[in-house]
Scaffold this motif. Structure first.
Motif, short mmCIF file in Angstrom:
data_model
loop_
_atom_site.label_atom_id
_atom_site.label_comp_id
_atom_site.label_asym_id
_atom_site.label_seq_id
_atom_site.Cartn_x
_atom_site.Cartn_y
_atom_site.Cartn_z
N ASP A 1 0.84 -1.11 -0.06
CA ASP A 1 0.10 0.09 0.03
C ASP A 1 0.76 1.31 0.07
O ASP A 1 0.85 2.21 -0.78
CB ASP A 1 -1.18 -0.06 1.28
CG ASP A 1 -0.23 -0.32 2.47
OD1 ASP A 1 1.00 -0.56 2.61
OD2 ASP A 1 -1.28 0.01 3.42
N THR A 2 1.76 1.48 1.03
CA THR A 2 2.51 2.65 1.07
C THR A 2 3.64 2.82 -0.33
O THR A 2 3.82 3.84 -0.75
CB THR A 2 3.47 2.76 2.12
OG1 THR A 2 4.17 1.73 2.33
CG2 THR A 2 2.47 2.74 3.44
N THR A 3 3.97 1.66 -0.66
CA THR A 3 4.97 1.80 -1.85
C THR A 3 4.05 2.29 -3.19
O THR A 3 4.62 3.16 -3.82
CB THR A 3 5.38 0.46 -2.15
OG1 THR A 3 5.79 -0.49 -1.03
CG2 THR A 3 6.70 0.42 -3.04
N ARG A 4 3.04 1.78 -3.44
CA ARG A 4 2.03 2.05 -4.47
C ARG A 4 1.88 3.73 -4.29
O ARG A 4 1.80 4.24 -5.15
CB ARG A 4 0.87 1.37 -4.35
CG ARG A 4 -0.21 1.89 -5.58
CD ARG A 4 -1.42 0.90 -5.75
NE ARG A 4 -1.10 -0.67 -5.93
CZ ARG A 4 -0.63 -0.99 -7.12
NH1 ARG A 4 -0.83 -0.16 -8.32
NH2 ARG A 4 -0.29 -2.52 -7.23
N ARG B 1 -6.73 5.12 1.59
CA ARG B 1 -8.18 5.27 2.45
C ARG B 1 -8.37 4.09 3.26
O ARG B 1 -9.24 4.55 4.36
CB ARG B 1 -9.09 5.38 1.22
CG ARG B 1 -9.49 3.73 0.51
CD ARG B 1 -10.46 3.96 -0.53
NE ARG B 1 -10.81 2.59 -1.20
CZ ARG B 1 -11.78 2.30 -2.02
NH1 ARG B 1 -12.56 3.51 -2.36
NH2 ARG B 1 -11.72 1.06 -2.66
N HIS B 2 -7.75 2.95 3.37
CA HIS B 2 -8.15 2.09 4.25
C HIS B 2 -7.74 2.48 5.70
O HIS B 2 -8.59 1.96 6.55
CB HIS B 2 -7.46 0.75 3.89
CG HIS B 2 -5.84 0.92 3.85
ND1 HIS B 2 -5.30 1.51 2.64
CD2 HIS B 2 -4.77 0.49 4.38
CE1 HIS B 2 -4.20 1.55 2.77
NE2 HIS B 2 -3.79 0.76 3.81
N PHE B 3 -6.92 3.28 5.85
CA PHE B 3 -6.63 3.95 7.29
C PHE B 3 -7.69 4.54 7.83
O PHE B 3 -7.92 4.46 9.26
CB PHE B 3 -5.28 4.47 7.03
CG PHE B 3 -3.85 3.86 6.91
CD1 PHE B 3 -3.60 2.47 7.68
CD2 PHE B 3 -2.98 3.95 6.16
CE1 PHE B 3 -2.44 1.94 7.35
CE2 PHE B 3 -1.87 3.45 5.66
CZ PHE B 3 -1.60 2.35 6.41
N THR B 4 -8.11 5.50 7.04
CA THR B 4 -9.16 6.43 7.94
C THR B 4 -10.63 6.09 7.16
O THR B 4 -11.44 7.13 7.89
CB THR B 4 -8.54 7.82 7.73
OG1 THR B 4 -8.34 8.17 6.34
CG2 THR B 4 -7.39 7.74 8.54
N ALA B 5 -11.02 5.61 6.12
CA ALA B 5 -12.27 5.54 5.67
C ALA B 5 -13.37 5.15 6.55
O ALA B 5 -13.17 4.47 7.66
CB ALA B 5 -12.38 4.56 4.40
N THR C 1 -10.25 -4.80 -2.01
CA THR C 1 -10.82 -3.80 -2.81
C THR C 1 -10.67 -2.35 -2.11
O THR C 1 -10.65 -1.27 -2.51
CB THR C 1 -12.24 -4.18 -3.44
OG1 THR C 1 -11.93 -5.57 -4.04
CG2 THR C 1 -12.89 -3.00 -4.17
N VAL C 2 -10.90 -2.48 -0.68
CA VAL C 2 -10.73 -1.43 -0.13
C VAL C 2 -9.42 -0.79 -0.08
O VAL C 2 -9.20 0.38 -0.55
CB VAL C 2 -11.13 -1.65 1.45
CG1 VAL C 2 -10.74 -0.24 2.41
CG2 VAL C 2 -12.49 -2.00 1.73
N MET C 3 -8.43 -1.61 0.20
CA MET C 3 -6.81 -1.23 -0.13
C MET C 3 -6.54 -0.80 -1.47
O MET C 3 -5.82 0.01 -1.49
CB MET C 3 -6.08 -2.33 0.68
CG MET C 3 -4.59 -1.89 0.76
SD MET C 3 -3.44 -3.10 1.87
CE MET C 3 -3.95 -2.86 3.41
#
Length: 463
Positions: free
Chosen positions: A131-134, A452-456, A389-391
Protein backbone atom coordinates in the motif's frame (compact mmCIF):
# COMPACT_ATOMS: atom_id res chain seq x y z
CA UNK A 1 27.29 -45.46 21.92
CA UNK A 2 24.73 -42.63 21.72
CA UNK A 3 21.44 -43.68 20.15
CA UNK A 4 20.04 -41.15 17.67
CA UNK A 5 16.41 -40.42 18.47
CA UNK A 6 13.83 -39.02 16.05
CA UNK A 7 13.08 -35.32 16.34
CA UNK A 8 10.09 -34.29 18.43
CA UNK A 9 6.97 -33.11 16.58
CA UNK A 10 6.50 -30.03 18.74
CA UNK A 11 8.38 -26.88 17.75
CA UNK A 12 8.15 -24.60 20.76
CA UNK A 13 9.03 -20.93 21.22
CA UNK A 14 12.84 -20.53 21.45
CA UNK A 15 12.45 -18.03 24.28
CA UNK A 16 10.94 -17.58 27.74
CA UNK A 17 8.46 -14.85 28.66
CA UNK A 18 10.18 -12.16 30.73
CA UNK A 19 7.44 -9.53 30.97
CA UNK A 20 3.67 -9.65 30.38
CA UNK A 21 1.04 -7.17 29.23
CA UNK A 22 -2.57 -7.61 30.38
CA UNK A 23 -5.44 -8.14 27.93
CA UNK A 24 -8.74 -6.44 28.75
CA UNK A 25 -11.61 -8.85 28.20
CA UNK A 26 -14.64 -7.57 26.24
CA UNK A 27 -18.02 -8.97 25.18
CA UNK A 28 -19.64 -9.05 21.72
CA UNK A 29 -21.94 -6.24 22.85
CA UNK A 30 -18.91 -4.14 23.87
CA UNK A 31 -17.26 -4.76 20.54
CA UNK A 32 -20.39 -3.99 18.53
CA UNK A 33 -20.53 -0.57 20.17
CA UNK A 34 -16.80 0.01 19.57
CA UNK A 35 -17.24 -0.82 15.87
CA UNK A 36 -20.04 1.68 15.44
CA UNK A 37 -17.96 4.38 17.13
CA UNK A 38 -15.03 3.53 14.82
CA UNK A 39 -17.29 3.66 11.71
CA UNK A 40 -16.47 -0.02 11.14
CA UNK A 41 -12.82 0.74 10.41
CA UNK A 42 -10.59 -1.54 12.48
CA UNK A 43 -7.68 0.90 12.25
CA UNK A 44 -9.81 3.34 14.25
CA UNK A 45 -10.32 0.99 17.22
CA UNK A 46 -8.43 1.59 20.44
CA UNK A 47 -5.95 -1.26 20.87
CA UNK A 48 -7.04 -1.79 24.47
CA UNK A 49 -10.42 -2.95 23.10
CA UNK A 50 -8.78 -5.73 21.04
CA UNK A 51 -8.27 -9.23 22.48
CA UNK A 52 -5.93 -10.68 19.83
CA UNK A 53 -4.38 -8.03 17.60
CA UNK A 54 -3.42 -9.42 14.19
CA UNK A 55 -3.84 -6.13 12.34
CA UNK A 56 -0.14 -6.01 11.43
CA UNK A 57 3.27 -7.46 12.24
CA UNK A 58 4.81 -3.99 11.76
CA UNK A 59 6.40 -2.71 14.97
CA UNK A 60 4.13 -4.90 17.11
CA UNK A 61 6.61 -7.61 18.11
CA UNK A 62 8.19 -8.14 21.50
CA UNK A 63 11.78 -6.94 21.72
CA UNK A 64 14.30 -9.22 23.35
CA UNK A 65 16.28 -8.81 26.56
CA UNK A 66 19.33 -7.97 24.48
CA UNK A 67 17.46 -5.35 22.47
CA UNK A 68 16.30 -3.64 25.65
CA UNK A 69 19.88 -3.74 26.90
CA UNK A 70 21.03 -2.19 23.61
CA UNK A 71 18.58 0.66 24.17
CA UNK A 72 20.55 1.61 27.27
CA UNK A 73 23.64 2.02 25.08
CA UNK A 74 21.91 4.48 22.76
CA UNK A 75 23.82 7.71 22.24
CA UNK A 76 21.61 10.69 21.43
CA UNK A 77 24.19 12.96 19.82
CA UNK A 78 22.64 14.94 16.97
CA UNK A 79 25.52 14.23 14.58
CA UNK A 80 28.02 11.39 14.43
CA UNK A 81 26.45 9.27 17.17
CA UNK A 82 28.29 5.97 17.77
CA UNK A 83 24.87 4.30 17.70
CA UNK A 84 24.60 5.17 14.01
CA UNK A 85 27.83 3.33 13.23
CA UNK A 86 26.67 0.27 15.19
CA UNK A 87 23.48 0.36 13.12
CA UNK A 88 25.28 0.98 9.82
CA UNK A 89 27.72 -1.86 10.37
CA UNK A 90 24.92 -4.29 11.29
CA UNK A 91 23.12 -3.43 8.05
CA UNK A 92 26.28 -3.73 5.98
CA UNK A 93 27.14 -7.07 7.55
CA UNK A 94 24.03 -8.58 5.97
CA UNK A 95 23.44 -6.42 2.89
CA UNK A 96 26.81 -4.82 2.05
CA UNK A 97 25.51 -1.61 0.48
CA UNK A 98 27.89 1.32 0.68
CA UNK A 99 25.38 4.01 1.66
CA UNK A 100 23.04 3.30 4.59
CA UNK A 101 20.50 6.08 5.21
CA UNK A 102 18.37 5.69 8.37
CA UNK A 103 14.70 6.68 8.34
CA UNK A 104 11.89 6.48 10.86
CA UNK A 105 10.10 3.69 8.94
CA UNK A 106 9.87 2.10 5.52
CA UNK A 107 7.46 4.51 3.88
CA UNK A 108 9.93 7.34 4.53
CA UNK A 109 12.54 5.45 2.52
CA UNK A 110 9.99 5.00 -0.26
CA UNK A 111 9.04 8.66 -0.24
CA UNK A 112 12.66 9.78 -0.45
CA UNK A 113 13.61 7.34 -3.20
CA UNK A 114 10.57 7.93 -5.40
CA UNK A 115 10.76 11.70 -4.95
CA UNK A 116 14.15 11.38 -6.66
CA UNK A 117 13.40 8.63 -9.21
CA UNK A 118 9.66 9.04 -9.83
CA UNK A 119 7.63 11.65 -11.66
CA UNK A 120 4.88 12.01 -14.26
CA UNK A 121 5.17 9.53 -17.10
CA UNK A 122 7.44 7.17 -15.17
CA UNK A 123 6.57 3.50 -14.60
CA UNK A 124 7.79 1.45 -11.62
CA UNK A 125 7.33 -2.33 -11.97
CA UNK A 126 7.18 -4.60 -8.93
CA UNK A 127 6.09 -8.15 -8.31
CA UNK A 128 3.32 -6.51 -6.22
CA UNK A 129 3.47 -3.07 -4.65
CA UNK A 130 2.19 -2.90 -1.11
CA UNK A 131 0.00 0.00 0.00
CA UNK A 132 2.53 2.66 0.98
CA UNK A 133 4.88 1.73 -1.87
CA UNK A 134 2.12 2.16 -4.42
CA UNK A 135 0.96 5.40 -2.79
CA UNK A 136 4.46 6.90 -2.80
CA UNK A 137 5.00 5.95 -6.45
CA UNK A 138 1.66 7.40 -7.50
CA UNK A 139 2.13 10.55 -5.39
CA UNK A 140 4.92 11.57 -7.78
CA UNK A 141 2.70 11.08 -10.82
CA UNK A 142 4.33 7.78 -11.78
CA UNK A 143 2.46 4.52 -12.41
CA UNK A 144 2.91 1.47 -10.17
CA UNK A 145 2.67 -1.73 -12.21
CA UNK A 146 2.32 -5.21 -10.66
CA UNK A 147 3.94 -8.10 -12.55
CA UNK A 148 3.63 -11.10 -10.23
CA UNK A 149 3.41 -14.56 -11.84
CA UNK A 150 -0.06 -15.93 -12.61
CA UNK A 151 0.17 -18.40 -9.71
CA UNK A 152 0.57 -15.44 -7.36
CA UNK A 153 -2.97 -14.33 -8.24
CA UNK A 154 -4.44 -17.81 -7.62
CA UNK A 155 -5.17 -18.37 -3.90
CA UNK A 156 -5.28 -22.16 -4.33
CA UNK A 157 -2.06 -22.56 -6.31
CA UNK A 158 0.65 -24.51 -4.45
CA UNK A 159 3.57 -22.95 -6.33
CA UNK A 160 6.42 -22.71 -3.78
CA UNK A 161 7.43 -19.17 -4.87
CA UNK A 162 4.19 -17.37 -5.67
CA UNK A 163 5.90 -14.03 -5.08
CA UNK A 164 8.07 -14.43 -8.18
CA UNK A 165 8.19 -11.70 -10.81
CA UNK A 166 6.73 -12.58 -14.22
CA UNK A 167 9.97 -12.33 -16.19
CA UNK A 168 8.28 -12.34 -19.59
CA UNK A 169 5.99 -9.48 -18.57
CA UNK A 170 8.92 -7.54 -17.14
CA UNK A 171 10.93 -8.00 -20.31
CA UNK A 172 7.98 -6.82 -22.41
CA UNK A 173 7.58 -3.70 -20.25
CA UNK A 174 11.30 -2.89 -20.37
CA UNK A 175 11.31 -3.39 -24.16
CA UNK A 176 8.24 -1.27 -24.78
CA UNK A 177 8.70 1.48 -22.18
CA UNK A 178 12.26 1.15 -20.98
CA UNK A 179 12.91 4.89 -21.15
CA UNK A 180 10.08 5.44 -18.65
CA UNK A 181 11.31 2.89 -16.08
CA UNK A 182 13.69 4.43 -13.51
CA UNK A 183 14.08 1.20 -11.53
CA UNK A 184 12.62 -2.25 -10.92
CA UNK A 185 11.36 -3.28 -7.48
CA UNK A 186 10.89 -6.75 -5.96
CA UNK A 187 9.03 -7.14 -2.66
CA UNK A 188 10.27 -9.98 -0.42
CA UNK A 189 8.16 -11.58 0.80
CA UNK A 190 5.22 -10.48 -1.36
CA UNK A 191 2.90 -8.99 1.25
CA UNK A 192 -0.06 -8.13 -0.98
CA UNK A 193 -0.06 -11.63 -2.45
CA UNK A 194 -0.18 -13.62 0.77
CA UNK A 195 3.31 -13.28 2.22
CA UNK A 196 4.68 -15.46 -0.56
CA UNK A 197 8.44 -15.73 -1.16
CA UNK A 198 10.60 -14.99 -4.19
CA UNK A 199 13.20 -17.55 -5.29
CA UNK A 200 16.87 -16.87 -5.84
CA UNK A 201 16.48 -18.18 -9.37
CA UNK A 202 13.78 -15.61 -10.09
CA UNK A 203 15.81 -12.78 -8.57
CA UNK A 204 18.72 -13.76 -10.79
CA UNK A 205 16.38 -13.59 -13.77
CA UNK A 206 15.23 -10.10 -12.78
CA UNK A 207 18.86 -9.05 -12.33
CA UNK A 208 19.74 -10.30 -15.81
CA UNK A 209 16.90 -8.29 -17.36
CA UNK A 210 17.89 -5.17 -15.41
CA UNK A 211 21.48 -5.54 -16.61
CA UNK A 212 20.38 -6.01 -20.19
CA UNK A 213 18.20 -2.90 -20.11
CA UNK A 214 20.43 -0.80 -17.87
CA UNK A 215 18.01 -0.52 -14.93
CA UNK A 216 18.52 -0.34 -11.17
CA UNK A 217 17.08 -3.19 -9.11
CA UNK A 218 15.75 -2.39 -5.64
CA UNK A 219 14.36 -4.68 -2.97
CA UNK A 220 11.48 -3.89 -0.65
CA UNK A 221 13.14 -6.23 1.82
CA UNK A 222 11.34 -5.83 5.13
CA UNK A 223 10.72 -9.60 5.43
CA UNK A 224 14.07 -10.66 4.01
CA UNK A 225 14.80 -13.27 6.68
CA UNK A 226 11.51 -15.09 6.18
CA UNK A 227 12.10 -15.05 2.41
CA UNK A 228 15.59 -16.48 2.91
CA UNK A 229 14.21 -19.23 5.15
CA UNK A 230 11.67 -20.22 2.46
CA UNK A 231 14.51 -20.33 -0.10
CA UNK A 232 16.41 -22.64 2.26
CA UNK A 233 13.37 -24.88 2.70
CA UNK A 234 11.99 -24.93 -0.84
CA UNK A 235 14.65 -24.13 -3.45
CA UNK A 236 16.91 -26.83 -4.80
CA UNK A 237 20.50 -26.76 -3.55
CA UNK A 238 19.78 -24.35 -0.69
CA UNK A 239 18.74 -26.74 2.09
CA UNK A 240 22.07 -26.95 3.94
CA UNK A 241 22.99 -23.28 3.70
CA UNK A 242 23.05 -20.71 6.46
CA UNK A 243 20.28 -18.10 6.20
CA UNK A 244 22.88 -15.32 6.53
CA UNK A 245 24.61 -16.51 3.36
CA UNK A 246 21.30 -16.67 1.48
CA UNK A 247 20.49 -13.12 2.61
CA UNK A 248 23.86 -11.94 1.30
CA UNK A 249 23.17 -13.64 -2.03
CA UNK A 250 19.80 -11.87 -2.25
CA UNK A 251 21.34 -8.48 -1.47
CA UNK A 252 24.19 -9.09 -3.89
CA UNK A 253 21.69 -9.18 -6.77
CA UNK A 254 20.32 -5.70 -6.00
CA UNK A 255 21.50 -2.12 -6.34
CA UNK A 256 19.70 -1.01 -3.20
CA UNK A 257 16.84 -1.61 -0.81
CA UNK A 258 14.11 0.04 1.19
CA UNK A 259 13.46 -1.39 4.63
CA UNK A 260 10.92 -1.14 7.37
CA UNK A 261 12.87 -2.31 10.41
CA UNK A 262 9.52 -2.83 12.15
CA UNK A 263 9.20 -6.24 10.48
CA UNK A 264 12.01 -8.84 10.35
CA UNK A 265 14.59 -6.65 12.18
CA UNK A 266 12.16 -6.68 15.14
CA UNK A 267 12.24 -3.01 15.96
CA UNK A 268 9.25 -1.07 17.24
CA UNK A 269 10.24 1.76 14.90
CA UNK A 270 12.88 2.41 12.25
CA UNK A 271 14.00 1.65 8.74
CA UNK A 272 16.54 2.56 6.11
CA UNK A 273 17.33 3.19 2.49
CA UNK A 274 20.55 1.52 1.35
CA UNK A 275 22.23 1.72 -2.04
CA UNK A 276 25.57 1.79 -3.82
CA UNK A 277 25.27 4.67 -6.31
CA UNK A 278 27.01 7.69 -4.68
CA UNK A 279 25.20 10.35 -6.73
CA UNK A 280 21.77 8.87 -6.08
CA UNK A 281 22.68 8.47 -2.41
CA UNK A 282 23.58 12.17 -2.20
CA UNK A 283 20.26 13.22 -3.71
CA UNK A 284 18.45 10.96 -1.25
CA UNK A 285 20.42 12.38 1.70
CA UNK A 286 19.41 15.87 0.60
CA UNK A 287 15.77 14.80 0.84
CA UNK A 288 16.48 13.07 4.15
CA UNK A 289 17.76 16.27 5.72
CA UNK A 290 14.65 18.12 4.53
CA UNK A 291 12.12 15.56 5.77
CA UNK A 292 13.63 13.18 8.34
CA UNK A 293 16.77 14.52 10.00
CA UNK A 294 20.55 14.50 9.94
CA UNK A 295 22.12 11.56 8.01
CA UNK A 296 23.37 9.83 11.16
CA UNK A 297 19.98 9.63 12.84
CA UNK A 298 17.36 10.08 10.12
CA UNK A 299 14.35 10.54 12.37
CA UNK A 300 15.41 7.91 14.93
CA UNK A 301 16.76 8.12 18.44
CA UNK A 302 20.14 6.51 19.06
CA UNK A 303 18.43 3.90 21.22
CA UNK A 304 16.24 2.87 18.27
CA UNK A 305 19.31 2.46 16.06
CA UNK A 306 20.89 0.19 18.68
CA UNK A 307 17.73 -1.91 19.10
CA UNK A 308 17.44 -2.47 15.34
CA UNK A 309 21.10 -3.42 15.06
CA UNK A 310 20.63 -6.11 17.72
CA UNK A 311 17.34 -7.25 16.16
CA UNK A 312 19.06 -7.87 12.83
CA UNK A 313 21.29 -10.52 14.40
CA UNK A 314 18.29 -12.21 16.05
CA UNK A 315 16.17 -12.17 12.88
CA UNK A 316 18.45 -14.61 11.05
CA UNK A 317 18.74 -17.22 13.84
CA UNK A 318 17.60 -20.60 12.55
CA UNK A 319 15.78 -21.63 15.73
CA UNK A 320 13.77 -18.42 15.66
CA UNK A 321 12.91 -18.66 11.96
CA UNK A 322 11.89 -22.31 12.26
CA UNK A 323 9.52 -21.43 15.11
CA UNK A 324 8.23 -18.37 13.26
CA UNK A 325 7.31 -20.22 10.06
CA UNK A 326 5.95 -23.32 11.84
CA UNK A 327 3.73 -21.30 14.19
CA UNK A 328 2.23 -19.35 11.29
CA UNK A 329 1.61 -22.60 9.42
CA UNK A 330 -0.06 -24.04 12.56
CA UNK A 331 -2.72 -21.33 12.37
CA UNK A 332 -3.13 -21.54 8.60
CA UNK A 333 -3.44 -25.32 8.43
CA UNK A 334 -5.97 -25.32 11.27
CA UNK A 335 -8.12 -22.77 9.42
CA UNK A 336 -8.00 -24.91 6.30
CA UNK A 337 -9.29 -27.90 8.31
CA UNK A 338 -12.34 -25.97 9.53
CA UNK A 339 -13.25 -24.90 6.00
CA UNK A 340 -11.89 -21.37 5.92
CA UNK A 341 -10.20 -20.80 2.54
CA UNK A 342 -6.67 -19.44 2.92
CA UNK A 343 -3.82 -18.58 0.58
CA UNK A 344 -1.64 -21.65 0.04
CA UNK A 345 1.15 -22.37 0.72
CA UNK A 346 0.96 -20.58 4.07
CA UNK A 347 3.12 -17.43 4.12
CA UNK A 348 5.71 -16.42 6.64
CA UNK A 349 4.39 -13.45 8.58
CA UNK A 350 0.65 -13.95 8.21
CA UNK A 351 -2.23 -16.18 7.24
CA UNK A 352 -4.36 -14.72 4.43
CA UNK A 353 -8.02 -15.68 4.28
CA UNK A 354 -9.69 -15.63 0.84
CA UNK A 355 -12.71 -13.53 1.76
CA UNK A 356 -14.11 -13.56 -1.77
CA UNK A 357 -14.25 -17.37 -1.69
CA UNK A 358 -15.74 -17.49 1.82
CA UNK A 359 -18.34 -14.79 1.07
CA UNK A 360 -19.42 -15.31 -2.56
CA UNK A 361 -22.73 -13.61 -1.74
CA UNK A 362 -20.96 -10.25 -1.23
CA UNK A 363 -20.02 -8.31 -4.37
CA UNK A 364 -16.32 -7.30 -4.44
CA UNK A 365 -17.39 -3.63 -4.55
CA UNK A 366 -19.24 -4.24 -1.28
CA UNK A 367 -15.95 -5.30 0.29
CA UNK A 368 -16.10 -8.94 1.41
CA UNK A 369 -12.70 -8.54 3.10
CA UNK A 370 -13.98 -5.69 5.22
CA UNK A 371 -17.10 -7.68 6.05
CA UNK A 372 -15.03 -10.62 7.26
CA UNK A 373 -12.61 -8.45 9.24
CA UNK A 374 -15.46 -6.65 11.02
CA UNK A 375 -17.14 -9.96 11.84
CA UNK A 376 -13.94 -11.44 13.29
CA UNK A 377 -13.64 -8.52 15.66
CA UNK A 378 -17.30 -8.42 16.69
CA UNK A 379 -17.50 -12.16 17.27
CA UNK A 380 -14.19 -12.76 19.03
CA UNK A 381 -12.26 -9.53 19.48
CA UNK A 382 -9.71 -10.54 16.82
CA UNK A 383 -8.44 -7.56 14.81
CA UNK A 384 -7.21 -8.26 11.27
CA UNK A 385 -6.55 -6.26 8.10
CA UNK A 386 -8.43 -6.16 4.80
CA UNK A 387 -6.11 -6.48 1.81
CA UNK A 388 -8.40 -6.24 -1.17
CA UNK A 389 -10.74 -3.82 -2.85
CA UNK A 390 -10.75 -1.34 0.04
CA UNK A 391 -6.95 -1.16 0.03
CA UNK A 392 -6.29 -1.48 -3.69
CA UNK A 393 -9.56 -0.90 -5.57
CA UNK A 394 -9.40 2.86 -5.86
CA UNK A 395 -7.70 4.09 -9.05
CA UNK A 396 -5.59 7.26 -9.33
CA UNK A 397 -8.38 8.86 -11.42
CA UNK A 398 -10.84 8.40 -8.53
CA UNK A 399 -12.67 5.41 -10.00
CA UNK A 400 -12.96 2.02 -8.36
CA UNK A 401 -12.54 -1.55 -9.59
CA UNK A 402 -12.37 -4.88 -7.74
CA UNK A 403 -8.86 -5.78 -6.60
CA UNK A 404 -7.22 -8.93 -7.94
CA UNK A 405 -8.13 -10.70 -4.69
CA UNK A 406 -10.11 -9.84 -1.58
CA UNK A 407 -8.07 -11.08 1.36
CA UNK A 408 -8.06 -10.70 5.11
CA UNK A 409 -4.58 -10.81 6.64
CA UNK A 410 -4.05 -12.32 10.07
CA UNK A 411 -0.56 -10.90 10.68
CA UNK A 412 1.46 -12.55 13.45
CA UNK A 413 3.39 -10.13 15.70
CA UNK A 414 6.84 -11.53 16.42
CA UNK A 415 7.35 -13.27 19.77
CA UNK A 416 4.06 -11.91 21.12
CA UNK A 417 1.36 -14.59 21.20
CA UNK A 418 1.40 -18.23 22.32
CA UNK A 419 -0.26 -21.33 20.91
CA UNK A 420 -3.31 -20.89 23.15
CA UNK A 421 -3.90 -17.45 21.63
CA UNK A 422 -3.87 -19.04 18.18
CA UNK A 423 -6.18 -21.82 19.35
CA UNK A 424 -8.64 -19.13 20.43
CA UNK A 425 -8.39 -17.48 17.00
CA UNK A 426 -9.09 -20.84 15.36
CA UNK A 427 -12.19 -21.29 17.52
CA UNK A 428 -13.47 -17.82 16.61
CA UNK A 429 -12.92 -18.57 12.92
CA UNK A 430 -14.74 -21.89 13.22
CA UNK A 431 -17.84 -20.15 14.54
CA UNK A 432 -17.58 -17.48 11.90
CA UNK A 433 -17.47 -20.04 9.08
CA UNK A 434 -20.82 -21.38 10.30
CA UNK A 435 -22.47 -17.95 9.99
CA UNK A 436 -20.55 -16.53 7.02
CA UNK A 437 -23.66 -16.54 4.80
CA UNK A 438 -25.30 -14.04 7.17
CA UNK A 439 -22.64 -11.33 6.91
CA UNK A 440 -23.59 -8.04 5.22
CA UNK A 441 -21.52 -6.11 2.74
CA UNK A 442 -20.27 -2.58 3.41
CA UNK A 443 -20.19 0.77 1.67
CA UNK A 444 -17.78 3.66 2.21
CA UNK A 445 -19.40 6.84 3.49
CA UNK A 446 -16.25 8.95 3.70
CA UNK A 447 -12.71 8.46 2.42
CA UNK A 448 -9.43 10.35 1.90
CA UNK A 449 -7.71 10.66 -1.47
CA UNK A 450 -4.84 8.28 -0.64
CA UNK A 451 -4.40 5.18 1.53
CA UNK A 452 -8.10 5.22 2.27
CA UNK A 453 -8.11 2.00 4.26
CA UNK A 454 -6.47 3.73 7.24
CA UNK A 455 -9.19 6.34 7.84
CA UNK A 456 -12.23 5.59 5.64
CA UNK A 457 -15.63 5.36 7.27
CA UNK A 458 -18.01 2.49 6.52
CA UNK A 459 -21.56 1.40 7.14
CA UNK A 460 -23.13 -2.05 6.69
CA UNK A 461 -25.47 -2.57 3.75
CA UNK A 462 -28.84 -3.57 5.18
CA UNK A 463 -30.35 -6.58 3.52
Amino acid sequence: MIMKLPAFRTVFEPFRIHSVEPIKMTTPADRKARLATASYNLFQLRSEDVLIDLLTDSGTGAMSRDQWAAIQRGDESYAGSPSYFVFRDAVRDLFDFEHVIPVHQGRAAERILFSVLGGPGKVVPNNTHFDTTRANVEATGAAAVDLVIAEGRDPASLHPFKGNMDLAALEALLTERGADVPCVFVTITNNSGGGQPVSLENLRGVRELCDRHGKLLFLDACRFAENAWFIREREGGQGERDVVDIVRDIAGLADGMTMSAKKDPMGNIGGWLALDDPDLAQECRNMLVLTEGFPTYGGLAGRDLEAVAQGLSEAVEHDYLRYRIVSTAYLGEALQKIGMPVISPIGGHAVYVDARALLPNIDPLHYPGQALAVALYELGGVRSCEIGTVMFGRRPDGGEVPAAMDLVRLAIPRRTYTQSHFDYVIEVCERLVERAHLLPGYRITQEPKALRHFTAQFEPITR
